[in-house]
Motif scaffolding. Structure first.
Motif, short mmCIF file in Angstrom:
data_model
loop_
_atom_site.label_atom_id
_atom_site.label_comp_id
_atom_site.label_asym_id
_atom_site.label_seq_id
_atom_site.Cartn_x
_atom_site.Cartn_y
_atom_site.Cartn_z
N VAL A 225 0.86 -1.19 0.00
CA VAL A 225 0.00 0.00 0.00
C VAL A 225 0.90 1.24 0.00
O VAL A 225 1.72 1.41 0.90
CB VAL A 225 -0.93 0.01 1.23
N GLY A 226 0.75 2.09 -1.00
CA GLY A 226 1.61 3.25 -1.14
C GLY A 226 1.20 4.40 -0.25
O GLY A 226 0.01 4.65 -0.03
N LEU A 227 2.19 5.14 0.27
CA LEU A 227 1.93 6.31 1.10
C LEU A 227 1.79 7.56 0.25
O LEU A 227 2.66 7.89 -0.55
CB LEU A 227 3.06 6.52 2.12
N LEU A 228 0.68 8.28 0.45
CA LEU A 228 0.49 9.61 -0.12
C LEU A 228 0.50 10.57 1.06
O LEU A 228 -0.52 10.76 1.73
CB LEU A 228 -0.85 9.69 -0.86
N ALA A 229 1.64 11.16 1.34
CA ALA A 229 1.79 11.98 2.55
C ALA A 229 1.00 13.28 2.45
O ALA A 229 0.99 13.93 1.41
CB ALA A 229 3.26 12.29 2.78
N TYR A 230 0.34 13.65 3.54
CA TYR A 230 -0.25 14.98 3.61
C TYR A 230 0.44 15.77 4.74
O TYR A 230 1.08 15.20 5.60
CB TYR A 230 -1.77 14.96 3.77
N SER A 231 0.31 17.10 4.68
CA SER A 231 0.98 18.03 5.60
C SER A 231 2.49 17.80 5.64
O SER A 231 3.08 17.71 6.72
CB SER A 231 0.39 17.91 7.01
N PRO A 232 3.15 17.71 4.49
CA PRO A 232 4.60 17.52 4.50
C PRO A 232 5.37 18.68 5.12
O PRO A 232 6.51 18.52 5.55
CB PRO A 232 4.95 17.33 3.02
#
Length: 205
Positions: free
Chosen positions: A162-169
Motif C-alpha cells: 500500500v503506497g503512502l500519499l503523505a499529507y501536511s509535509p
C-alpha cells in the motif's frame, strides 16, 4: 475540460467521509456520515457530478468509520469504541460495486492505522473484493514516527503493498519557518486559528 488536457492523462482522486455525528450537510439523510455502502455510493454519485467526469481514478476513505485516535488526539481509548462500526467487508463491497460499474478504478484509505490496513487487506483476500492501494496519512519531519516504526512494515511491497500519499509535509506550514519570527504573518492559519494543528505548532521537535 477547459484545460485541453485529455481525461486519461489526469489522475483524479477524491474522498468519502468517515464517521462524524456533526457533519450534517453532505448526505441527503443528514448526520452522521458513515462509510456504509449506501453512503459511499451517494458520495461518489455527487462527486462525479461536481467534478464533471465519468469516473474517479482513486477514491479514499477520508478517516475510518470506526473510532480511532485522529488528528493529534490523545492515545487510543477502548472506552470510545462503538458497537455499530461498518464492517470492512461492507466498505469493500461498496468499492466492488463502483469498480464493476466503471465509476471508480482504485481505492485507498486516509488517517488509517496498521490494524485498519491489515483488516482491509484480509477482507479483500478472503472475500475476493478490491484491495486498497494507498494510504494518505500525515507525514513530515515533525510527524513521522507512527509511519516509520509501524505502518511502513505493514504497507511495504512484501506485505500489504500500500503506497503512502503523505499529507501536511510542511507540518501545517511550521517547517516553512514562517512561525519562527517574533511576529509571524497575521494571515497565517495557525495564527487565525490558535488551537488548530497543535500537534505541529507545539511539537517538541
Amino acid at each position: 475540460k477547459q484545460s485541453g488536457v485529455a481525461r486519461e492523462d489526469i489522475i483524479l482522486a477524491t474522498k468519502v467521509c468517515g464517521y462524524n455525528d456533526r457533519i450534517n450537510w453532505v448526505r441527503e439523510a443528514g448526520a452522521p456520515t458513515r462509510v456504509t455502502k449506501a453512503q459511499v455510493l451517494e458520495s461518489v454519485e455527487k462527486s462525479l457530478a461536481r467534478l464533471g467526469t465519468e469516473y474517479i481514478d482513486l477514491l479514499q476513505i477520508h478517516w475510518p468509520d470506526r473510532y480511532v485516535s485522529l488528528f493529534g488526539a490523545e492515545a487510543y481509548d477502548e472506552a470510545n469504541q462503538r458497537d455499530d462500526d461498518v464492517s470492512f467487508e461492507e466498505q469493500l463491497e461498496a468499492f466492488a460495486e463502483l469498480q464493476k460499474k466503471g465509476l471508480v478504478r482504485h481505492f485507498g484509505v486516509s488517517n488509517e492505522t496498521s490494524f485498519g490496513v491489515m483488516s482491509f487487506v484480509r477482507a479483500a483476500e478472503e472475500k475476493g473484493l478490491p484491495r486498497i492501494i494507498s494510504i494518505q496519512n500525515s507525514y513530515s519531519l515533525l510527524v513521522r514516527t507512527a509511519f516509520e516504526t509501524d505502518l511502513a512494515e505493514v504497507c511495504c511491497r512484501k506485505h500489504a503493498d500500500v503506497g503512502l500519499l503523505a499529507y501536511s509535509p510542511l507540518a501545517g506550514g511550521v517547517l516553512s519557518g514562517k512561525y519562527l519570527d517574533a511576529e509571524p504573518p497575521a494571515g497565517a492559519r495557525l495564527n487565525l486559528f490558535p488551537g488548530y494543528m497543535g500537534r505541529y505548532r507545539n511539537s517538541a521537535s
